[in-house]
Design a protein around this motif. Structure first.
Motif, mmCIF file in Angstrom:
data_model
loop_
_atom_site.group_PDB
_atom_site.id
_atom_site.type_symbol
_atom_site.label_atom_id
_atom_site.label_comp_id
_atom_site.label_asym_id
_atom_site.label_seq_id
_atom_site.Cartn_x
_atom_site.Cartn_y
_atom_site.Cartn_z
ATOM 1 N N GLY A 5 2.128 -23.142 48.443
ATOM 2 C CA GLY A 5 3.134 -23.718 47.782
ATOM 3 C C GLY A 5 2.268 -25.126 47.209
ATOM 4 O O GLY A 5 2.091 -25.194 46.093
ATOM 5 N N ALA A 6 1.465 -25.634 48.052
ATOM 6 C CA ALA A 6 1.070 -26.901 47.820
ATOM 7 C C ALA A 6 -0.316 -26.635 47.007
ATOM 8 O O ALA A 6 -0.633 -27.155 46.142
ATOM 9 C CB ALA A 6 0.654 -27.574 48.959
ATOM 10 N N VAL A 7 -0.935 -25.596 47.436
ATOM 11 C CA VAL A 7 -2.121 -25.024 46.631
ATOM 12 C C VAL A 7 -1.687 -24.661 45.409
ATOM 13 O O VAL A 7 -2.497 -24.953 44.259
ATOM 14 C CB VAL A 7 -2.943 -23.904 47.397
ATOM 15 C CG1 VAL A 7 -3.757 -23.100 46.559
ATOM 16 C CG2 VAL A 7 -3.286 -24.228 48.814
ATOM 17 N N GLY A 8 -0.508 -23.995 45.103
ATOM 18 C CA GLY A 8 -0.045 -23.510 43.917
ATOM 19 C C GLY A 8 -0.103 -24.677 42.858
ATOM 20 O O GLY A 8 -0.460 -24.947 41.688
ATOM 21 N N ALA A 9 0.605 -25.947 43.456
ATOM 22 C CA ALA A 9 0.766 -26.967 42.676
ATOM 23 C C ALA A 9 -0.104 -27.843 42.324
ATOM 24 O O ALA A 9 -0.486 -28.269 41.356
ATOM 25 C CB ALA A 9 1.731 -28.017 43.564
ATOM 26 N N HIS A 33 -0.595 -34.056 49.156
ATOM 27 C CA HIS A 33 -1.525 -34.942 49.336
ATOM 28 C C HIS A 33 -2.721 -34.446 50.157
ATOM 29 O O HIS A 33 -3.944 -34.749 49.804
ATOM 30 C CB HIS A 33 -0.893 -36.166 50.264
ATOM 31 C CG HIS A 33 0.060 -37.164 49.410
ATOM 32 N ND1 HIS A 33 -0.383 -38.267 48.790
ATOM 33 C CD2 HIS A 33 1.305 -37.186 49.123
ATOM 34 C CE1 HIS A 33 0.430 -38.848 48.223
ATOM 35 N NE2 HIS A 33 1.557 -38.158 48.339
ATOM 36 N N ARG A 34 -2.414 -33.590 51.180
ATOM 37 C CA ARG A 34 -3.120 -32.985 52.097
ATOM 38 C C ARG A 34 -4.446 -32.170 51.337
ATOM 39 O O ARG A 34 -5.701 -32.246 51.513
ATOM 40 C CB ARG A 34 -2.808 -32.263 53.317
ATOM 41 C CG ARG A 34 -2.640 -33.515 54.345
ATOM 42 C CD ARG A 34 -2.158 -32.483 55.642
ATOM 43 N NE ARG A 34 -1.028 -31.743 55.695
ATOM 44 C CZ ARG A 34 0.281 -32.210 55.955
ATOM 45 N NH1 ARG A 34 0.257 -33.421 56.310
ATOM 46 N NH2 ARG A 34 1.189 -31.439 55.724
ATOM 47 N N CYS A 35 -3.636 -31.483 50.400
ATOM 48 C CA CYS A 35 -4.273 -30.539 49.681
ATOM 49 C C CYS A 35 -5.469 -31.202 48.640
ATOM 50 O O CYS A 35 -6.523 -31.021 48.595
ATOM 51 C CB CYS A 35 -3.187 -29.820 48.638
ATOM 52 S SG CYS A 35 -4.103 -27.982 48.244
#
Lengths: 171, 194
Positions: A5-9, A33-35
């Motif tokens: 999900g974070a990668v997509g965002a 943030h980590r991404c």
């Protein structure tokens, strides 16, 4: 480690030509943030308080950059003086992605005032705001956010609702 | 050294097209007098360093100088770590602080009740301070990455009246256009429909 999900965002930010993220870390948006910290498609600059994050992002924006501030909604209070001067006296604008701490169902006593104070702050600062419910909806909202920013008239806030935050965490 | 002497000498060391981000008060009046077309005038204390850093990031390779005052800079010391992270590699940015030890525009009260060692403050995050007591103390050429210039000034005349025929909104618009022109890029289009 980052989650889907974070990668997509994050990819939505890349596809929207965001070129600078200034950020005050918070637990709700932590996967994003980590991404951002692990990748170099977008310059990622973590700072210690929201006024600084807004200041750097607004400066970059004035120079034509497509900047974004990542912060919790409580940061509106911390950055309120800077935002008030910038938005109301100078027309120095930027886009904020706000973690919505204190939304319905909040289980932390300290989080509730963040929701309560977010709405009047957004109103009194004349911030154009929309809520983000899903990663799928994020690209379209980003496009519209920067469309409004490009008018030069408003700072824009995207409020990251709990369902979006859950997706960032891969749940 | 007076504020006017310090600022004139500072501008002399910067590229002539440098964009200036000014703190309020005497500094703002003086910078506007010296370089109106390329000075962003602000009325926000504690934000000049962050704003100029962001402008420098976005405006590369155009040189940007954040010209703050002691009272303004001290209002947001959280910016120090961001400056430590950015300035050593930001070769188109200069941060200068005009230190008169006073909140001059607010009535002349001291800006702090203790001695302040700017070298230690910035040195703690890896930045180098050049202390300027006369114009000759300035480096021959600016910007120098990782260097913060602190000019110690004393003014024996009253703070000047507000003479700039411009407000913060107009200044922001003009500077946005100035940056676009200098960088040779298209200006933002504020509407898509006639």
């Amino acid at each position: 480690m980052t989650v889907v999900g974070a990668v997509g965002a994050y990819q939505a930010l890349v596809d929207s030509d965001v070129d600078l993220i200034t950020a005050v870390p918070d637990s709700l948006l932590a996967p994003l943030h980590r991404c951002a910290a692990e990748r170099d498609d977008i310059a990622y600059l973590p700072v210690c308080d929201e006024a600084t994050a807004v200041g750097i992002a607004a400066g970059a924006r004035l120079a034509g950059s497509r900047s974004l501030v990542l912060m919790e909604n409580s940061g509106l209070r911390r950055a309120c003086e800077t935002l008030a001067r910038f938005t109301l006296s100078h027309r120095l604008h930027t886009v904020l992605l706000l973690a919505r701490r204190g939304a319905f169902g909040e289980a932390n006593w300290w989080g509730l005032p963040h929701e309560e104070t977010m709405h009047p702050h957004l109103r009194m600062l004349s911030v154009a705001a929309a809520e983000v419910d899903s990663v799928e909806a994020f690209p379209g909202l980003l496009r519209r956010a920067y469309d409004t920013l490009d008018t030069g008239q408003r700072t824009v806030a995207l409020v990251a609702n709990p369902s979006f935050v859950e997706e960032l965490r891969g749940r | 050294m007076q504020t006017s002497e310090f600022l004139a000498a500072l501008l002399d060391r910067l590229p002539p097209d440098s964009l200036l981000v000014s703190a309020l008060g005497r500094t703002s009046e003086e910078l506007y007098r010296l370089a109106a077309a390329r000075t962003l005038v602000t009325d926000t204390m504690g934000d000049v360093a962050a704003l100029s850093t962001g402008l420098a990031i976005g405006a590369r390779p155009l040189t940007v100088a954040g010209i703050d005052t002691d009272g303004s800079f001290l209002m947001n010391l959280s910016v120090v770590t961001a400056l430590g992270a950015c300035l050593p590699t930001l070769d188109n940015h200069t941060l200068a602080i005009v230190d008169n030890g006073l909140y001059e525009s607010a009535g002349g009260m001291p800006s702090r009740g203790v001695p302040l060692d700017w070298r230690q403050l910035f040195g703690a995050v890896g930045l180098t301070v050049v202390t300027v007591r006369t114009p000759a103390d300035l480096p021959e050429k600016l910007p120098e990455p990782g260097v913060v210039v602190v000019g110690h000034v004393t003014n024996d005349d009253p703070a000047p009246p507000a003479a700039k025929p411009i407000d913060g909104v107009e200044s922001a618009y003009l500077i946005e256009k100035y940056v676009a022109r200098q960088r040779g890029v298209a200006y933002r289009r504020p509407a898509v429909k006639t």
